[in-house]
Scaffold this motif. Structure first.
Motif, short mmCIF file in Angstrom:
data_model
loop_
_atom_site.label_atom_id
_atom_site.label_comp_id
_atom_site.label_asym_id
_atom_site.label_seq_id
_atom_site.Cartn_x
_atom_site.Cartn_y
_atom_site.Cartn_z
N PHE A 1 -10.18 -3.90 2.89
CA PHE A 1 -9.91 -5.00 1.98
C PHE A 1 -8.48 -5.74 1.90
O PHE A 1 -8.36 -6.74 2.46
N VAL A 2 -7.62 -4.80 2.18
CA VAL A 2 -6.28 -5.28 2.17
C VAL A 2 -6.00 -5.66 3.84
O VAL A 2 -5.36 -6.85 4.13
N MET A 3 -6.34 -4.87 4.76
CA MET A 3 -6.17 -5.21 6.17
C MET A 3 -6.87 -6.64 6.55
O MET A 3 -6.34 -7.60 7.04
N LEU B 1 -19.74 -4.21 -3.12
CA LEU B 1 -19.39 -4.89 -2.10
C LEU B 1 -19.80 -6.39 -2.02
O LEU B 1 -18.82 -6.98 -1.68
N THR B 2 -20.88 -6.73 -2.82
CA THR B 2 -21.11 -8.15 -2.85
C THR B 2 -19.96 -8.78 -3.66
O THR B 2 -19.42 -9.89 -3.31
N MET B 3 -19.80 -7.94 -4.90
CA MET B 3 -18.77 -8.86 -5.54
C MET B 3 -17.34 -9.00 -4.84
O MET B 3 -16.66 -9.77 -4.98
N LEU B 4 -17.14 -7.85 -4.08
CA LEU B 4 -15.67 -7.56 -3.28
C LEU B 4 -15.75 -8.86 -2.31
O LEU B 4 -14.59 -9.67 -2.37
N ILE C 1 -1.66 -5.14 -4.41
CA ILE C 1 -1.65 -3.41 -4.47
C ILE C 1 -3.17 -2.94 -4.13
O ILE C 1 -4.23 -3.64 -4.87
N GLU C 2 -3.65 -2.43 -3.08
CA GLU C 2 -4.86 -2.00 -3.02
C GLU C 2 -5.15 -0.53 -2.17
O GLU C 2 -4.24 -0.34 -1.35
N HIS C 3 -6.24 0.10 -2.70
CA HIS C 3 -6.47 1.25 -1.89
C HIS C 3 -7.42 1.01 -0.70
O HIS C 3 -7.42 2.02 0.14
N ASN C 4 -8.28 0.00 -0.81
CA ASN C 4 -9.40 -0.24 -0.11
C ASN C 4 -8.58 -0.57 1.22
O ASN C 4 -8.42 -2.10 1.10
N ILE D 1 0.72 -1.21 -0.04
CA ILE D 1 0.05 0.17 0.11
C ILE D 1 0.76 1.37 -0.03
O ILE D 1 2.18 1.21 0.09
N GLY D 2 0.19 2.40 -0.27
CA GLY D 2 0.81 3.65 -0.33
C GLY D 2 0.04 4.52 -1.03
O GLY D 2 -0.87 4.12 -1.80
N PRO D 3 0.46 5.82 -0.43
CA PRO D 3 -0.66 6.98 -1.06
C PRO D 3 -0.23 7.12 -2.91
O PRO D 3 0.92 6.31 -3.44
N ASN D 4 -1.10 7.61 -3.40
CA ASN D 4 -1.00 7.73 -5.12
C ASN D 4 0.37 8.44 -5.56
O ASN D 4 0.78 9.22 -4.62
N GLY D 5 0.73 7.80 -6.27
CA GLY D 5 2.32 8.30 -6.61
C GLY D 5 3.35 7.80 -5.85
O GLY D 5 4.61 8.29 -5.83
N SER D 6 3.06 6.77 -5.13
CA SER D 6 4.28 6.40 -4.15
C SER D 6 5.13 5.37 -4.74
O SER D 6 6.23 4.95 -4.22
N GLY D 7 4.77 4.96 -5.97
CA GLY D 7 5.64 4.01 -6.94
C GLY D 7 5.16 2.37 -6.91
O GLY D 7 5.97 1.79 -7.32
N LYS D 8 3.89 2.10 -6.23
CA LYS D 8 3.46 0.94 -6.14
C LYS D 8 3.32 0.38 -7.47
O LYS D 8 3.97 -0.99 -7.89
#
Lengths: 248, 292, 325
Positions: A210-212, A180-183, A204-207, A37-44
């Motif tokens: 979901f990641v946690m 959400l259902t799909m998720l 890689i995920e922003h949600n 994870i990481g903020p936008n533009g962090s290089g992920k």
């Protein structure tokens, strides 16, 4: 001594004046689900592209089970057992769902010549049907992939990544734009693959939720460098990470 | 030795005209990711606009040239972009390329049917005499062509680098999405690029037609040369197209004079294949990074 | 063989091919044969363009290679059945040699390189008199004699071409529905995704181009005994554009699209004969209009229309069900 499944050593990548990825090192152990994870533009994404052969890293190396895979092409890496999904929709829109999935497996089956003169489905129809059943999109078997809903295409994309029975799958924002259902369905499927076949994931995920809930370990990137690494709980309470996200 | 100097000099002169067409080509490629297969016809046609002005509308040469330039900007720039490129851009490059091939045929046939199938004499723009510098005959026409082309190219480079519009055009070509966010009217900038291409093609037309005469089919070879110059020099660079144009002009002349007239046309083609084999990004080009 | 609707259509098509020339004059039989020959060339290009998404402007040059090799061999007493495979194989290998450098780079380089190749082939054919007869070309090539079946008569040569066409179509069909065909389509629709699934994109593009080129060689190899006179002008760039047009008009990516396209492009001059000089203009405008308004060609248009009609029927079924409820 056993090697980690994937080992990333001092990978750097520069675009003009921007150091997109800066001296990143980490290991991925067999059977784990690692979050990135990481903020936008962090290089992920750049890092992903360096691992997957889309970009050549400027320096550093990547090894799969101890053997160097730096600079290999995306197709070579796939044949070595690395599957991936894409951030943006990435299916073959005019081909049917079943053909999409067969294509995802056929290059792993037989030789070049047998693929020309052998059976049209390379003997993969059954396996492909099973897989789309697993992702609960069997009813769309003969629909052109482009006619599926966004979430369904995401599921198809994921199914394709698993068709060749990879040992490692890199998922680029699998939850982005999925309802959400799909998720729930997607998370359950990924966990099932992990526990049944021991498939290893890097996600890689922003949600965050979901990641946690999915990952066993998380690496945080900011401005191209690793700033933290640990279990979801540790990351949640890490001050550096909170600062990076808040832009402090 | 004297002959070699002459051959190289007139090669450079023709090459600088090729460069004009090649630069237009590169600009369009950068702005719209489109290959214009009608570029040669874009150079052929303006000369006929001028001839129509002179022979049918009774204009003096200067007015006919303005008339030709205006028509070119309108037809080869604006109309081409609006009627053909805009609706086809979303279908992907393939359709557009095939459409430009069809446009090339259409332009040739229109000229052939409605003007003439024969080569037409065309008024020279520049003095025709020659200087004799201790044995080396230097054609005034060659020298003028070289000067005009260099002035145009330097002017274009200054326009692209120093003016606001020019910089916006470059931004739009390099990264349309970012340019849009920064408030650049990307669509308008792409249209300007097509207009600039039309102007360059028209200038090339005015300069080269007195040398080769005005003929409906003259664009075939010119278009091919413009491609090759652009690729050989480096497809993503203005100076690459310039270098490619000059190189091919000189090579073409040397081949025709010293080696073989029969295979003259083959030399640029072989050069093209060699460059693609050994230095695909072109002599001055930078390798294009792959975007995912 | 399952008796499906599609097989029925194929049988009807084959029957029409067999019946078409009966009672027709020399010229019609010749035109029909030429249609089949160009269909083969166009189906080959369709593999490169329609399935794998690469533009080749060298199809006429590969026809030239096939035609001249066949001509030179058969003029020296070698039977067509030996000459043809040599011609096809040469085209395939040439395709590999040209495609290899071109496909190293992205973008539209194959279009440029094939354009250059077509011009080069034309120059060689025109300039190397000792081998190719220069601008006057080669003539007097024999038509193949198979003992029991001599193709000397036009009608016999037509049936011979039908036979080759059917065999070729079957081979092509095998390629298109094989994993290779799927990889070609994958390449056209999403190259990056295909690569991430293990498809060696460069190799598969190269093969699509070389197989397409080999089909051009086969068409050329049939051209030689058909016209029995070949010259460089018959294989100039314009003819590559014509074959490209056949693919586009018929419908790129549809198996029999190029056959329809070849029919239209070959018949068009006959239909437009009254327009005399305007033929090419109408042709060019047709292409632009087709590409803008009907990018999938005539077969694609037919499919859209038939789907609409079918949909209407389905809607009616729904109504029926609704009435029952």
């Amino acid at each position: 001594m056993t090697h980690p499944l994937l080992s990333v050593r001092s990978v750097s990548k520069r675009f003009g004046n921007i150091q997109a990825v800066n001296d990143v090192s980490f290991d991925v152990q067999q059977g784990e689900i690692l979050g990135l994870i990481g903020p936008n533009g962090s290089g992920k994404s750049t890092l992903f592209n360096c691992l997957l052969g889309q970009y050549q890293p400027d320096s550093g190396s990547v090894a799969l089970k101890g053997s160097n895979i730096t600079g290999k092409s995306p197709s070579e890496l796939n044949l070595l057992g690395i599957g991936r999904t894409f951030q943006q929709l990435s299916v073959f829109p005019e081909m049917t769902v079943i053909d999409n999935v067969i294509l995802a497996g056929q290059e792993h089956s037989g030789s070049m010549i047998s693929r020309l003169f052998g059976s049209p489905d390379a003997g993969l129809t059954k396996a492909a049907e099973k897989l789309i059943g697993f992702f609960k999109i069997s009813h769309l078997r003969d629909e052109p992939a482009g006619s599926l809903s966004y979430g369904q295409q995401k599921l198809l994309d994921a199914a394709m990544a698993f068709m060749a029975e990879p040992s490692l799958v890199l998922l680029d924002e699998p939850a982005g734009g999925v309802n959400l259902t799909m998720l729930g369905n997607l998370k359950e499927r990924l966990q099932a693959f992990n526990s049944e076949f021991g498939t290893t994931f890097v996600v890689i995920e922003h949600n965050m939720e979901f990641v946690m809930s999915l990952c066993s370990r998380i690496i945080v990137l900011a401005e191209g460098s690793v700033i933290a690494e640990g279990t979801p709980e540790e990351i949640r309470s890490n001050q550096t990470v909170i600062d990076a996200y808040l832009g402090a | 030795m004297e002959q070699l100097i002459q051959v190289v000099l007139s090669g450079l002169a023709t090459g600088s005209i090729y460069a004009l067409a090649a630069i237009g080509f590169t600009l369009i490629w950068q702005a719209a990711q489109t290959v214009n297969f009608a570029q040669g016809e874009f150079v052929m046609l303006p000369a006929f606009f001028v001839l129509i002005g002179i022979n049918f509308l009774g204009m003096p040469l200067w007015l006919a040239m303005l008339f030709g330039l205006a028509l070119s900007v309108l037809i080869l720039g604006v109309a081409f972009k609006r009627i053909l490129v805009d609706p086809l851009l979303s279908h992907g490059g393939l359709s557009l390329i095939i459409a430009t091939m069809a446009v090339a045929i259409l332009m040739k046939e229109l000229v052939k049917e409605f003007y003439s199938a024969e080569a037409q004499p065309y008024p020279a723009l520049v003095p025709q005499g020659a200087w004799d510098l201790s044995g080396v005959i230097i054609s005034l026409q060659d020298i003028s062509h070289l000067i005009i082309c260099f002035v145009v190219i330097v002017g274009l480079t200054l326009f692209l680098d120093k003016t606001k519009v020019g910089r916006c055009m470059q931004a739009a070509a390099q990264n349309a999405a970012v340019a849009e966010i920064l408030g650049v009217n990307v669509k308008r900038m792409i249209l300007y690029t097509f207009v600039v291409n039309a102007v360059l093609a028209t200038l090339a037309s005015f300069l080269i037609t007195p040398v080769y005469l005005a003929k409906f089919s003259s664009g075939e070879y010119l278009g091919l040369i413009a491609f090759i110059a652009a690729i050989v020099g480096g497809f993503n660079q203005v100076r690459g197209a310039l270098a490619g144009g000059l190189l091919i002009g000189v090579l073409d002349n040397i081949t025709a004079t010293y080696i073989t007239a029969e295979y003259r046309q083959a030399i640029p083609l072989l050069l093209l294949i060699a460059v693609i084999l050994f230095k695909p990004e072109g002599i001055l080009g930078k390798p294009e990074g792959r975007a995912v | 063989m399952k008796f499906t609707k599609r097989n029925l259509w194929l049988l009807i098509g084959l029957a029409l091919l067999i019946l078409a020339p009966i009672g027709q004059g020399r010229y019609i039989v010749y035109t029909l044969t030429s249609w089949l020959v160009f269909s083969i060339a166009a189906m080959g290009l369709n593999l490169t363009l329609g399935y794998a998404g690469q533009i080749s402007l060298a199809q006429s040059a590969f026809m030239a290679v096939g035609a001249y090799i066949t001509a030179l061999l058969t003029l020296n007493g070698i039977h067509w059945i030996v000459a043809m495979p040599i011609a096809v194989l040469s085209s395939f290998v040439l395709g590999l040699l040209i495609g290899f450098p071109a496909l190293r780079v992205k973008g539209h380089f194959l279009a440029f390189v094939t354009l250059a190749f077509t011009t080069l082939v034309f120059l060689v054919l025109r300039n190397e008199d000792w081998l190719t007869g220069g601008p006057y070309g080669l003539s007097g090539m024999p038509r193949p004699d198979f003992g029991l079946f001599n193709t000397g008569k036009n009608i016999n040569f037509y049936y011979f071409t039908v036979f080759i066409f059917v065999i070729f179509s079957l081979l092509m069909y095998q390629i298109v529905r094989s994993p290779w065909g799927r990889a070609f389509k994958g390449l056209r629709e999403n190259e990056i995704r295909a690569e991430s699934l293990g498809v060696n994109t460069r190799r598969i593009t190269l093969l699509a181009f070389a197989i397409g080129s080999a089909a051009g060689g086969l068409a050329g190899s049939l051209m030689t005994p058909l016209v029995q006179f070949i010259e460089p002008g018959s294989f100039a760039l314009l003819h590559s554009l014509r074959i490209l047009l056949m693919v586009i008009v018929g419908g790129a990516g549809f198996f029999f699209g190029p056959v329809v396209g070849a029919g239209v492009v070959i018949m068009l001059p006959e239909v437009l004969r009254f327009t005399e000089g305007y033929y090419l203009m109408i042709y060019a405008v047709t292409v632009v209009v087709l590409i803008i308004f009907c990018p999938k060609g005539l077969v694609g248009l037919g499919e859209i229309i038939s789907r609409k009609i079918l949909k209407k029927k389905e809607v009616r079924k729904d109504f029926e069900q609704g009435a029952k409820l």
